[in-house]
Design an enzyme around this catalytic site. Structure first.
Site, PDB file in Angstrom:
ATOM      1  CG  ASP A 255      55.177 -12.707 -20.646  1.00 14.91           C
ATOM      2  OD1 ASP A 255      55.722 -13.631 -21.246  1.00 14.91           O
ATOM      3  OD2 ASP A 255      54.004 -12.357 -20.870  1.00 14.91           O
TER       4      ASP A 255
ATOM      5  CD  GLU B 142      58.667 -14.762 -19.246  1.00 15.73           C
ATOM      6  OE1 GLU B 142      58.370 -15.082 -20.406  1.00 15.73           O
ATOM      7  OE2 GLU B 142      57.848 -14.842 -18.302  1.00 15.73           O
TER       8      GLU B 142
END
Length: 223
Positions: free
Chosen positions: A48, A119
């Site tokens: 992320d 992610e």
């Protein structure tokens, strides 16, 4: 040692990922429902941040827009919905390791799960190959979103807030009216109301997306 299926390793290579520590990539593709010692959660946390910095760097270099506009585009491009869209575009769903029950509950096509795994793969790429390689991969995979102008239009909730203020109305009120499905494939329905005007509802895989959808529906009805 955890081994990737040959077709999964080939798929990763075709999409620009470079596998070194195979166990790490195995974990990146593993959902918690499998009950294994390692799943994608820690790698998703890292990926992320890799995604956010890579996109922020690209936006800063490509535009002289003010901070507010940059933040608006960044939020749209790194959103869970966008990550899931990228994941589907490169054919990720069949390669997610998820329990039969979670899959039958819709987990393999959940925006939340696909976004998280996407992610996690970026986190694995960063650990195996460094930030420069990860940034290049993000620019490659997210290029359609970057070049499409995603995030340039105003966020639906912001648009509704401004509309209410401009029409001398009280701020919009959001209410969660229903939550259904298991945790990994939950569906949320949110109602938004502007006093003395009306209300609208939106349903999505997260409360935030349901609020956006409700605001969008409201503006289409009353804006």
């Amino acid at each position: 040692m955890s081994a990737l299926a040959p077709e999964t390793r080939e798929w990763l290579a075709e999409n620009g990922f470079t596998v070194r520590d195979e166990a790490r990539w195995f974990a990146a593709l593993t959902h918690g429902s499998m009950g294994e010692r390692q799943d994608y959660e820690r790698l998703e946390f890292l990926g992320d941040r890799v995604l956010g910095l890579s996109i922020a760097d690209w936006l800063y270099a490509q535009s002289d827009a003010p901070e507010g506009k940059l933040a608006q585009r960044l939020n749209a491009i790194v959103s869970r919905q966008m990550c899931a869209q990228i994941a589907r575009g490169i054919g990720l769903p069949p390669h997610v390791r998820i329990s039969r029950q979670a899959s039958s509950d819709g987990g393999r096509d959940s925006d939340n799960i696909l976004g998280d795994v996407m992610e996690a793969l970026l986190g694995a790429e960063f650990l195996d190959n460094g930030f420069d390689a990860s940034r290049k991969l993000v620019h490659l995979l997210w290029r359609p979103a970057l070049e499409s102008g995603a995030g340039k239009s105003k966020h639906p909730k912001s648009a509704l807030q401004e509309w209410a203020a401009g029409n001398q109305r009280k701020p919009p009120e959001y209410e969660l009216v229903e939550r259904s499905g298991p945790d990994h494939a939950a569906r949320f329905t949110v109602r938004v109301k502007v006093q003395k005007v009306g209300e609208a509802e939106g349903t999505a895989n997260s409360k935030q997306e349901a609020e956006k959808q409700a605001a969008r529906e409201f503006m289409e009805k009353f804006g």
